[in-house]
Design an enzyme around this catalytic site. Structure first.
Site, PDB file in Angstrom:
ATOM      1  N   CYS A   2       0.863  -1.174   0.000  1.00 38.26           N
ATOM      2  CA  CYS A   2       0.000   0.000   0.000  1.00 38.26           C
ATOM      3  C   CYS A   2       0.899   1.223   0.000  1.00 38.26           C
ATOM      4  O   CYS A   2       2.097   1.119   0.264  1.00 38.26           O
ATOM      5  CB  CYS A   2      -0.857   0.057   1.256  1.00 38.26           C
ATOM      6  SG  CYS A   2      -2.016  -1.310   1.395  1.00 38.26           S
ATOM      7  N   GLY A  28      -0.877   0.494  -4.825  1.00 36.39           N
ATOM      8  CA  GLY A  28      -2.179  -0.055  -4.475  1.00 36.39           C
ATOM      9  C   GLY A  28      -3.244   0.530  -5.377  1.00 36.39           C
ATOM     10  O   GLY A  28      -3.350   1.751  -5.478  1.00 36.39           O
ATOM     11  N   ASN A 102       0.762   0.512   5.890  1.00 35.90           N
ATOM     12  CA  ASN A 102       1.327  -0.297   4.813  1.00 35.90           C
ATOM     13  C   ASN A 102       2.053  -1.470   5.461  1.00 35.90           C
ATOM     14  O   ASN A 102       2.942  -1.264   6.285  1.00 35.90           O
ATOM     15  CB  ASN A 102       2.299   0.542   3.989  1.00 35.90           C
ATOM     16  CG  ASN A 102       3.113  -0.270   2.984  1.00 35.90           C
ATOM     17  OD1 ASN A 102       4.217   0.111   2.637  1.00 35.90           O
ATOM     18  ND2 ASN A 102       2.593  -1.372   2.504  1.00 35.90           N
ATOM     19  N   GLY A 103       1.675  -2.665   5.076  1.00 33.84           N
ATOM     20  CA  GLY A 103       2.320  -3.853   5.625  1.00 33.84           C
ATOM     21  C   GLY A 103       1.303  -4.906   5.967  1.00 33.84           C
ATOM     22  O   GLY A 103       0.159  -4.871   5.489  1.00 33.84           O
ATOM     23  N   TYR A 259      10.393  -4.673  -7.766  1.00 39.90           N
ATOM     24  CA  TYR A 259       9.122  -4.427  -8.436  1.00 39.90           C
ATOM     25  C   TYR A 259       8.313  -3.268  -7.870  1.00 39.90           C
ATOM     26  O   TYR A 259       7.843  -2.412  -8.619  1.00 39.90           O
ATOM     27  CB  TYR A 259       8.282  -5.716  -8.394  1.00 39.90           C
ATOM     28  CG  TYR A 259       6.839  -5.537  -8.795  1.00 39.90           C
ATOM     29  CD1 TYR A 259       6.485  -5.243 -10.119  1.00 39.90           C
ATOM     30  CD2 TYR A 259       5.810  -5.645  -7.859  1.00 39.90           C
ATOM     31  CE1 TYR A 259       5.152  -5.082 -10.486  1.00 39.90           C
ATOM     32  CE2 TYR A 259       4.481  -5.484  -8.218  1.00 39.90           C
ATOM     33  CZ  TYR A 259       4.156  -5.202  -9.531  1.00 39.90           C
ATOM     34  OH  TYR A 259       2.852  -5.025  -9.891  1.00 39.90           O
ATOM     35  N   THR A 305       8.026  -2.351 -15.490  1.00 36.87           N
ATOM     36  CA  THR A 305       9.065  -2.277 -14.457  1.00 36.87           C
ATOM     37  C   THR A 305      10.423  -2.777 -14.930  1.00 36.87           C
ATOM     38  O   THR A 305      11.454  -2.334 -14.445  1.00 36.87           O
ATOM     39  CB  THR A 305       8.580  -3.013 -13.185  1.00 36.87           C
ATOM     40  OG1 THR A 305       7.382  -2.377 -12.769  1.00 36.87           O
ATOM     41  CG2 THR A 305       9.580  -2.928 -12.052  1.00 36.87           C
ATOM     42  N   ASP A 367      12.084  -9.670 -17.781  1.00 36.04           N
ATOM     43  CA  ASP A 367      11.113  -9.194 -16.794  1.00 36.04           C
ATOM     44  C   ASP A 367      11.815  -9.012 -15.457  1.00 36.04           C
ATOM     45  O   ASP A 367      12.870  -9.608 -15.225  1.00 36.04           O
ATOM     46  CB  ASP A 367       9.913 -10.142 -16.659  1.00 36.04           C
ATOM     47  CG  ASP A 367       8.638  -9.365 -16.316  1.00 36.04           C
ATOM     48  OD1 ASP A 367       8.742  -8.198 -15.897  1.00 36.04           O
ATOM     49  OD2 ASP A 367       7.541  -9.929 -16.470  1.00 36.04           O
ATOM     50  N   ASP A 368      11.205  -8.198 -14.606  1.00 34.82           N
ATOM     51  CA  ASP A 368      11.821  -7.996 -13.281  1.00 34.82           C
ATOM     52  C   ASP A 368      11.636  -9.220 -12.406  1.00 34.82           C
ATOM     53  O   ASP A 368      12.474  -9.546 -11.573  1.00 34.82           O
ATOM     54  CB  ASP A 368      11.235  -6.755 -12.597  1.00 34.82           C
ATOM     55  CG  ASP A 368       9.717  -6.792 -12.563  1.00 34.82           C
ATOM     56  OD1 ASP A 368       9.103  -6.274 -13.502  1.00 34.82           O
ATOM     57  OD2 ASP A 368       9.151  -7.376 -11.623  1.00 34.82           O
TER      58      ASP A 368
HETATM   59  O1  LIG Z   1       4.577 -13.714 -12.957  1.00 34.68           O
HETATM   60  P1  LIG Z   1       3.479 -12.748 -12.667  1.00 34.68           P
HETATM   61  O2  LIG Z   1       2.546 -13.297 -11.624  1.00 34.68           O
HETATM   62  O3  LIG Z   1       2.781 -12.289 -13.889  1.00 34.68           O
HETATM   63  O4  LIG Z   1       4.117 -11.482 -11.942  1.00 34.68           O
HETATM   64  C1  LIG Z   1       5.225 -10.783 -12.382  1.00 34.68           C
HETATM   65  C2  LIG Z   1       4.870  -9.684 -13.349  1.00 34.68           C
HETATM   66  O5  LIG Z   1       3.929  -8.764 -12.744  1.00 34.68           O
HETATM   67  C3  LIG Z   1       4.522  -7.481 -12.651  1.00 34.68           C
HETATM   68  O6  LIG Z   1       4.071  -6.625 -13.697  1.00 34.68           O
HETATM   69  P2  LIG Z   1       2.838  -5.626 -13.560  1.00 34.68           P
HETATM   70  O7  LIG Z   1       1.986  -5.733 -14.757  1.00 34.68           O
HETATM   71  O8  LIG Z   1       2.135  -5.833 -12.257  1.00 34.68           O
HETATM   72  O9  LIG Z   1       3.457  -4.171 -13.440  1.00 34.68           O
HETATM   73  P3  LIG Z   1       4.495  -3.306 -14.322  1.00 34.68           P
HETATM   74  O10 LIG Z   1       3.725  -2.660 -15.433  1.00 34.68           O
HETATM   75  O11 LIG Z   1       4.995  -2.308 -13.325  1.00 34.68           O
HETATM   76  O12 LIG Z   1       5.578  -4.175 -14.815  1.00 34.68           O
HETATM   77  C4  LIG Z   1       6.008  -7.702 -12.783  1.00 34.68           C
HETATM   78  O13 LIG Z   1       6.639  -6.552 -13.298  1.00 34.68           O
HETATM   79  C5  LIG Z   1       6.079  -8.857 -13.730  1.00 34.68           C
HETATM   80  O14 LIG Z   1       5.930  -8.404 -15.061  1.00 34.68           O
HETATM   81  N1  LIG Z   2      -0.404  -4.101   1.189  1.00 37.02           N
HETATM   82  C1  LIG Z   2      -0.606  -3.506   2.323  1.00 37.02           C
HETATM   83  O1  LIG Z   2       0.211  -2.757   2.823  1.00 37.02           O
HETATM   84  C2  LIG Z   2      -1.906  -3.867   2.990  1.00 37.02           C
HETATM   85  C3  LIG Z   2      -2.222  -3.165   4.286  1.00 37.02           C
HETATM   86  C4  LIG Z   2      -3.288  -3.926   5.090  1.00 37.02           C
HETATM   87  N2  LIG Z   2      -2.757  -5.176   5.556  1.00 37.02           N
HETATM   88  C5  LIG Z   2      -4.534  -4.133   4.255  1.00 37.02           C
HETATM   89  O2  LIG Z   2      -4.786  -5.231   3.810  1.00 37.02           O
HETATM   90  O3  LIG Z   2      -5.244  -3.186   4.018  1.00 37.02           O
HETATM   91 MG   LIG Z   3       5.686  -6.239 -15.182  1.00 33.06          MG
END
Ligand SMILES: O=P(O)(O)OC[C@H]1O[C@H](OP(=O)(O)OP(=O)(O)O)[C@H](O)[C@@H]1O
Ligand SMILES: NC(=O)CC[C@H](N)C(=O)O
Ligand SMILES: [Mg+2]
Length: 505
Positions: A2, A28, A102-103, A259, A305, A367-368
């Site tokens: 978050c 988020g 957040n957490g 990420y 990313t 990919d990241d």
């Molecule tokens: O293996 P998966 O479960 O698919 O997860 C990994 C992927 O999800 C994320 O991208 P995302 O689309 O969330 O965001 P980005 O546009 O910032 O890369 C991350 O950058 C990878 O591309």
């Molecule tokens: N990703 C988060 O930081 C989540 C905060 C909190 N645990 C919620 O679910 O709202």
């Molecule tokens: Mg991605």
């Protein structure tokens, strides 16, 4: 993950908090909320499901009056995704407190029962953050004076640290007092502090999950809030800080750098962008070492990313870097969407191939991270449909094999593509011609280079070691049964809204 933000100032904060939330939106996408304190010492709250731009209309902004406020963008990891669990949360005693978190707390269940049985406090949602708020309120309530002193507030955080386990970066407001922000003793989730000096020399303060929020609003970065530390800024703008944990350690989440965070942020003295470039250097060197025989024509990132990593890999390999995929700017991040069906269908809406970059070429996609494999599987298919001869894939993070319990919604090992599988099996599943992962030691070195004082990161999703040392199989089983994709889908169908504080509808 978050995003949280808090501002104490001398001018209306509604627009500033809104703007900060828009630059934290990548943390988020499910819900957003802002709470301010108006001139009558009343909270003004607006929170709902949706993106920042959808949740706050002009009429809400007009009502969010006051010179102090906090905000939240939510990616749920506990409880439900109902609007009643959007944040900030509110409790009316002592004095009236709101809080954004957040957490994820790993002992929320136990704390909830203790609050009820011993503290006679009822928490009406399933959110761990509302539990956290009530623990804070309970600890503040032990001091009967008005106003509470900074000592009282820090003592409350100190006692909270002794009871609460897990990850928490928090921003909170107490009516008649000011804003309090604190970070868990392991510093798992980030939190930064900044200031802005007005022309009349009065100083406004801001805390936020990432430094990019300070930059955007013209606040000057002061420093990271230290693990275990609390920051208190009174209504009059008086800042005090104190270390409230007995044995604080800096164990930030490694996945923030891979990420979650924006590249233009600095977290715990490390530039996220530079860390990603160094991830590219290390991974590029590994590819050059281990894939000598592979004939790579072009390096293509999987937006968004991975772009910084991919560009550096191309430089190391001395191959062209091309934007082979076009990203639809109106589709958000897919990994943090709720439910596998939604995540799957979003990939094709989000990314489309530039055919010219694939036709008759051997492409190295970068990919990241590969978590559930949702993205990579479909992207490889798209690369082939676009005419690629061979499709290789490189991941800047190692295999994700363990659940996350600290604020990333990865509760279920069975949903992780690398769980119980070796690289060749994963490669077959996603139908790549070759697959390579970064080594964990290289990833840690890439991130740590800028701040060698960090001796341990939270790498639990890669190595199963949980820095809070209290996560056992029983808890992981409990989390998995509660939050796996199927269980969450059923929960979403039966959700009801139950908003506790007047919420500007
Ligand atoms: O293996 P998966 O479960 O698919 O997860 C990994 C992927 O999800 C994320 O991208 P995302 O689309 O969330 O965001 P980005 O546009 O910032 O890369 C991350 O950058 C990878 O591309
Ligand atoms: N990703 C988060 O930081 C989540 C905060 C909190 N645990 C919620 O679910 O709202
Ligand atoms: Mg991605």
């Amino acid at each position: 993950m978050c995003g949280i933000v808090g501002i104490t100032g001398f001018l209306p904060v509604n627009q500033s908090i809104y703007d900060a939330l828009t630059v934290l939106q990548h943390r988020g996408q499910d819900a957003a909320g802002i709470c301010t304190i108006d001139s009558m010492n009343c909270f003004r709250l607006r929170k709902a499901n949706g993106l920042v731009s959808d949740v706050f209309e002009a009429r809400h902004m007009q009502r969010l009056q006051g010179n102090m406020g906090i905000g939240h963008v939510r990616y749920p990891t506990a409880g439900s995704s109902s609007a009643s669990e959007a944040q900030p949360f509110y409790v009316n005693s002592p004095y009236g407190i709101t809080l954004a978190h957040n957490g994820n707390l790993t002992n929320a269940h136990e704390l909830r029962s203790r609050l009820f049985e011993h503290g006679r406090r009822h928490v009406n949602t399933t959110s761990d953050s509302e539990v956290l708020l009530n623990i804070f309120a309970q600890e503040l309530d032990r001091f009967q004076d008005y106003p509470l002193s900074a000592d009282n507030i820090f003592a409350a955080v100190e006692s909270l640290h002794k009871q609460v386990r897990g990850a928490y970066a928090v921003v909170s407001m107490i009516i008649g007092h000011g804003m309090v922000a604190f970070r868990d003793p392991n510093g798992i989730r980030p939190l930064v502090l900044g200031k802005r000096v007005l022309p009349d020399q009065r100083v406004e303060y801001m805390v936020a999950s990432e430094s990019v929020a300070l930059d955007t609003l013209g606040f000057e970065f002061i420093r990271d809030v230290a693990p275990g530390e609390a920051v208190y800024i009174t209504e009059k703008g008086q800042l005090s800080t104190r270390q409230c944990a007995e044995n604080p350690k800096c164990n930030p989440c490694l996945f923030e750098y891979v990420y979650f965070a924006r590249p233009d942020s600095f977290l715990d003295k490390i530039s996220v962008y530079s860390a990603r470039v160094r991830m590219g250097t290390k991974l590029g060197e590994k590819i050059a070492r281990e894939w000598e025989d592979l004939d790579i024509d072009v390096v293509i990132p999987i937006p968004e990313t991975s772009t910084d990593v991919a560009l550096e890999i191309a430089r190391i390999l001395d191959k062209p870097y091309r934007q082979g995929f076009v990203k639809n700017r109106y589709v958000g991040r897919t990994f943090i969407m709720p439910g596998q069906q939604m995540r799957r269908s979003a990939v094709r809406r989000k990314l489309n191939a530039n055919r010219a970059e694939f036709r008759d070429k051997n492409v190295l996609l970068v990919d990241d991270s590969i978590v559930r494999g949702t993205t990579s599987e479909q992207i490889i298919e798209m690369a082939r449909e676009a005419g690629a001869k061979k499709v290789y894939l490189a991941s800047a993070a190692p295999e994700v094999r363990f659940p996350n319990v600290y604020g990333i919604d990865m509760p279920s090992v069975t949903e992780l593509i690398a769980h119980g599988r070796e690289v060749n099996e994963i490669c077959q599943l996603i139908k790549a011609d070759a697959l390579i992962f970064q080594d964990l030691k290289d990833l840690v070195a890439a991130v740590r280079e800028e701040n060698p004082e960090i001796t341990q990161f939270d790498c639990s999703v890669f190595d199963g070691i949980y820095v809070t040392k209290d996560v056992d199989q029983g808890y992981l089983d409990y989390l998995q049964s509660l939050r796996n994709d199927d269980a969450m889908a059923i929960a979403r169908q039966t959700e009801t809204e139950n908003l506790e504080l007047h919420n500007e509808g």
